[in-house]
Design a protein around this motif. Structure first.
Motif, PDB file in Angstrom:
ATOM      1  N   ALA A 268       0.826  -1.215   0.000  1.00 49.17           N
ATOM      2  CA  ALA A 268       0.000   0.000   0.000  1.00 49.17           C
ATOM      3  C   ALA A 268       0.853   1.256   0.000  1.00 49.17           C
ATOM      4  CB  ALA A 268      -0.937  -0.009   1.205  1.00 49.17           C
ATOM      5  N   VAL A 269       2.098   1.133   0.447  1.00 52.67           N
ATOM      6  CA  VAL A 269       2.992   2.289   0.526  1.00 52.67           C
ATOM      7  C   VAL A 269       3.979   2.222  -0.636  1.00 52.67           C
ATOM      8  CG1 VAL A 269       4.740   3.466   1.905  1.00 52.67           C
ATOM      9  CG2 VAL A 269       2.771   2.408   3.024  1.00 52.67           C
ATOM     10  N   VAL A 270       3.852   3.149  -1.576  1.00 54.69           N
ATOM     11  CA  VAL A 270       4.778   3.209  -2.714  1.00 54.69           C
ATOM     12  C   VAL A 270       5.353   4.610  -2.882  1.00 54.69           C
ATOM     13  CG1 VAL A 270       3.747   1.268  -3.942  1.00 54.69           C
ATOM     14  CG2 VAL A 270       2.850   3.576  -4.320  1.00 54.69           C
ATOM     15  N   GLY A 271       5.329   5.408  -1.814  1.00 47.15           N
ATOM     16  CA  GLY A 271       5.901   6.739  -1.876  1.00 47.15           C
ATOM     17  C   GLY A 271       5.151   7.608  -2.873  1.00 47.15           C
ATOM     18  N   ALA A 272       5.904   8.461  -3.561  1.00 42.05           N
ATOM     19  CA  ALA A 272       5.295   9.351  -4.544  1.00 42.05           C
ATOM     20  C   ALA A 272       5.150   8.685  -5.902  1.00 42.05           C
ATOM     21  CB  ALA A 272       6.159  10.619  -4.681  1.00 42.05           C
ATOM     22  N   PHE A 273       5.483   7.400  -5.983  1.00 43.42           N
ATOM     23  CA  PHE A 273       5.419   6.704  -7.263  1.00 43.42           C
ATOM     24  C   PHE A 273       3.967   6.549  -7.707  1.00 43.42           C
ATOM     25  CE2 PHE A 273       5.394   2.857  -9.920  1.00 43.42           C
ATOM     26  CZ  PHE A 273       6.333   3.248 -10.876  1.00 43.42           C
ATOM     27  N   ASP A 274       3.696   6.934  -8.951  1.00 38.04           N
ATOM     28  CA  ASP A 274       2.342   6.881  -9.506  1.00 38.04           C
ATOM     29  C   ASP A 274       2.116   5.511 -10.132  1.00 38.04           C
ATOM     30  OD1 ASP A 274      -0.121   7.323 -10.624  1.00 38.04           O
ATOM     31  OD2 ASP A 274       0.591   8.697 -12.187  1.00 38.04           O
ATOM     32  N   LEU A 275       1.743   4.537  -9.303  1.00 32.44           N
ATOM     33  CA  LEU A 275       1.559   3.175  -9.798  1.00 32.44           C
ATOM     34  C   LEU A 275       0.403   3.065 -10.794  1.00 32.44           C
ATOM     35  CD1 LEU A 275       2.330   0.215  -9.813  1.00 32.44           C
ATOM     36  CD2 LEU A 275       0.977  -0.102  -7.735  1.00 32.44           C
ATOM     37  N   PRO A 276      -0.779   3.625 -10.507  1.00 31.23           N
ATOM     38  CA  PRO A 276      -1.858   3.532 -11.510  1.00 31.23           C
ATOM     39  C   PRO A 276      -1.457   4.129 -12.860  1.00 31.23           C
ATOM     40  CG  PRO A 276      -2.748   4.220  -9.407  1.00 31.23           C
ATOM     41  CD  PRO A 276      -1.245   4.268  -9.271  1.00 31.23           C
ATOM     42  N   GLY A 277      -0.770   5.270 -12.814  1.00 33.22           N
ATOM     43  CA  GLY A 277      -0.335   5.888 -14.060  1.00 33.22           C
ATOM     44  C   GLY A 277       0.669   5.022 -14.807  1.00 33.22           C
ATOM     45  N   ALA A 278       1.596   4.408 -14.057  1.00 33.77           N
ATOM     46  CA  ALA A 278       2.599   3.544 -14.681  1.00 33.77           C
ATOM     47  C   ALA A 278       1.942   2.338 -15.343  1.00 33.77           C
ATOM     48  CB  ALA A 278       3.617   3.087 -13.636  1.00 33.77           C
ATOM     49  N   LEU A 279       0.981   1.723 -14.657  1.00 30.70           N
ATOM     50  CA  LEU A 279       0.298   0.566 -15.227  1.00 30.70           C
ATOM     51  C   LEU A 279      -0.529   0.958 -16.443  1.00 30.70           C
ATOM     52  CD1 LEU A 279      -0.867  -1.345 -12.019  1.00 30.70           C
ATOM     53  CD2 LEU A 279       1.232  -1.614 -13.352  1.00 30.70           C
ATOM     54  N   SER A 280      -1.139   2.132 -16.392  1.00 31.15           N
ATOM     55  CA  SER A 280      -1.924   2.610 -17.528  1.00 31.15           C
ATOM     56  C   SER A 280      -1.045   2.820 -18.754  1.00 31.15           C
ATOM     57  CB  SER A 280      -2.640   3.908 -17.160  1.00 31.15           C
ATOM     58  OG  SER A 280      -3.336   4.427 -18.277  1.00 31.15           O
ATOM     59  N   ARG A 281       0.124   3.414 -18.554  1.00 31.67           N
ATOM     60  CA  ARG A 281       1.030   3.654 -19.683  1.00 31.67           C
ATOM     61  C   ARG A 281       1.564   2.337 -20.249  1.00 31.67           C
ATOM     62  NH1 ARG A 281       1.899   8.250 -16.518  1.00 31.67           N
ATOM     63  NH2 ARG A 281       3.398   7.206 -15.159  1.00 31.67           N
ATOM     64  N   PHE A 282       1.873   1.389 -19.358  1.00 33.80           N
ATOM     65  CA  PHE A 282       2.362   0.095 -19.838  1.00 33.80           C
ATOM     66  C   PHE A 282       1.267  -0.619 -20.641  1.00 33.80           C
ATOM     67  CE2 PHE A 282       2.998  -4.494 -19.418  1.00 33.80           C
ATOM     68  CZ  PHE A 282       4.302  -4.605 -19.897  1.00 33.80           C
ATOM     69  N   HIS A 283       0.029  -0.564 -20.150  1.00 32.70           N
ATOM     70  CA  HIS A 283      -1.074  -1.221 -20.854  1.00 32.70           C
ATOM     71  C   HIS A 283      -1.313  -0.576 -22.219  1.00 32.70           C
ATOM     72  CE1 HIS A 283      -4.739  -3.449 -21.503  1.00 32.70           C
ATOM     73  NE2 HIS A 283      -5.408  -2.337 -21.673  1.00 32.70           N
ATOM     74  N   ALA A 284      -1.179   0.750 -22.284  1.00 28.28           N
ATOM     75  CA  ALA A 284      -1.373   1.429 -23.568  1.00 28.28           C
ATOM     76  C   ALA A 284      -0.272   1.048 -24.561  1.00 28.28           C
ATOM     77  CB  ALA A 284      -1.389   2.943 -23.348  1.00 28.28           C
ATOM     78  N   ARG A 285       0.934   0.834 -24.062  1.00 24.25           N
ATOM     79  CA  ARG A 285       2.053   0.494 -24.943  1.00 24.25           C
ATOM     80  C   ARG A 285       2.016  -0.972 -25.360  1.00 24.25           C
ATOM     81  NH1 ARG A 285       8.446   1.689 -23.490  1.00 24.25           N
ATOM     82  NH2 ARG A 285       9.293   1.117 -25.519  1.00 24.25           N
TER      83      ARG A 285
END
Length: 292
Positions: A99-116
């Motif tokens: 649940a703790v990932v700092g300032a890392f934008d995990l949803p955004g990262a997964l969204s970009r990977f899925h789009a690619r």
């Protein structure tokens, strides 16, 4: 100049003769000789000295061999890239995160990977770091995102993707609800809400309290950072949590900085050194790291 010119020339140089090169390439010796002669004619230089007993590189051959091998290595790399891309496009990645990932934008990262890579079957699990590392050991997840504690075994490779801080949260209206940086010694008489013993957050609390000269009282244990915040907001105690937990949406709590602030482990993407990552998992890991 054709690719087979370079392939045949490199094989002769590496194996020390036309016969051995032909056997390695599964072609006739005459074909190897003809291709090397054609290459020499195009370059305008002899690449080998030939005798009845041996074949040796000339000075021109030595110079050309180094460049030839670089070209062939680049071509091999291009083939591997294409093979990896084909594997990525039809791969599967199981990612796990605390649940703790700092300032890392995990949803955004997964969204970009899925789009690619829309063809990759991507799934996400969550939990406490100890349980997720056990899954990494078992091979049921490919990558884990979470805090890197000092006792992390060396079999897990890490790459930092975010930093985190520890703060105090207290119920609104609590005596510690307002003010500047707070010394941990002022928490001696407080009741704490925390994760269970053995968790990384509990270790942070225990270490900070012992450094300040007391043993923390933890009458309320729970299993997620979000529920810690809920219990604190309900007036059941105070808690040390990651700043991102304190700043996330949820019940109202007061946030105080600590001085000196207990150290929170860096957030990293982790994989098991002994488990070969699939092409899709490697691509996902690269994207996560690039977003640091």
């Amino acid at each position: 100049m054709e690719l087979r010119h370079l392939t045949y020339f490199e094989a002769v140089a590496r194996l020390g003769g036309f016969t051995r090169a032909a056997e390695s390439l599964h072609v006739a010796q005459s074909a190897v000789s003809a291709q090397v002669r054609a290459l020499e004619a195009e370059l305008g230089a002899e690449l080998f000295t030939r005798t009845t007993r041996r074949v040796a590189l000339t000075e021109a051959g030595e110079l050309f061999l180094a460049r030839c091998r670089r070209v062939l290595e680049e071509l091999d790399g291009a083939r591997r890239d294409q093979a990896d891309l084909a594997a990525v496009l039809s791969g599967r990645v199981v990612l796990a995160a605390t649940a703790v990932v700092g300032a890392f934008d995990l949803p955004g990262a997964l969204s970009r990977f899925h789009a690619r890579y829309p063809g990759v079957l991507l799934s996400l699990r969550s939990g406490l770091i100890a349980a997720l590392l056990a899954e990494l050991d078992a091979g049921t997840v490919d990558l884990v995102i979470g805090p890197v504690h000092a006792d992390l075994p060396n079999r897990f490779a890490t790459h930092r993707i975010a930093r985190e801080q520890v703060v105090l949260i207290a119920p609104p209206g609590h005596r510690l609800a307002h003010g500047g940086p707070l010394a941990v010694t002022e928490l001696r008489d407080e009741s704490f809400v925390c994760l269970p013993a053995g968790s990384g957050l509990r270790a942070i609390l225990d270490d900070a309290a012992r450094t300040a000269g007391f043993e923390p009282r933890v009458p309320f244990e729970t299993h997620t950072p979000a529920s810690i915040r809920e219990l604190v907001a309900a007036g059941l105690g105070v808690a040390l949590v990651a700043r991102t937990v304190a700043a996330s949406p949820g019940p109202a709590v007061s946030v105080r900085q600590l001085q000196p602030a207990p150290q929170h482990p860096d957030i990293a993407v982790m994989h098991h050194r002994d488990h070969r990552l699939s092409a899709a998992a490697r691509a996902c890991r690269r994207q996560l790291i690039e977003l640091e």
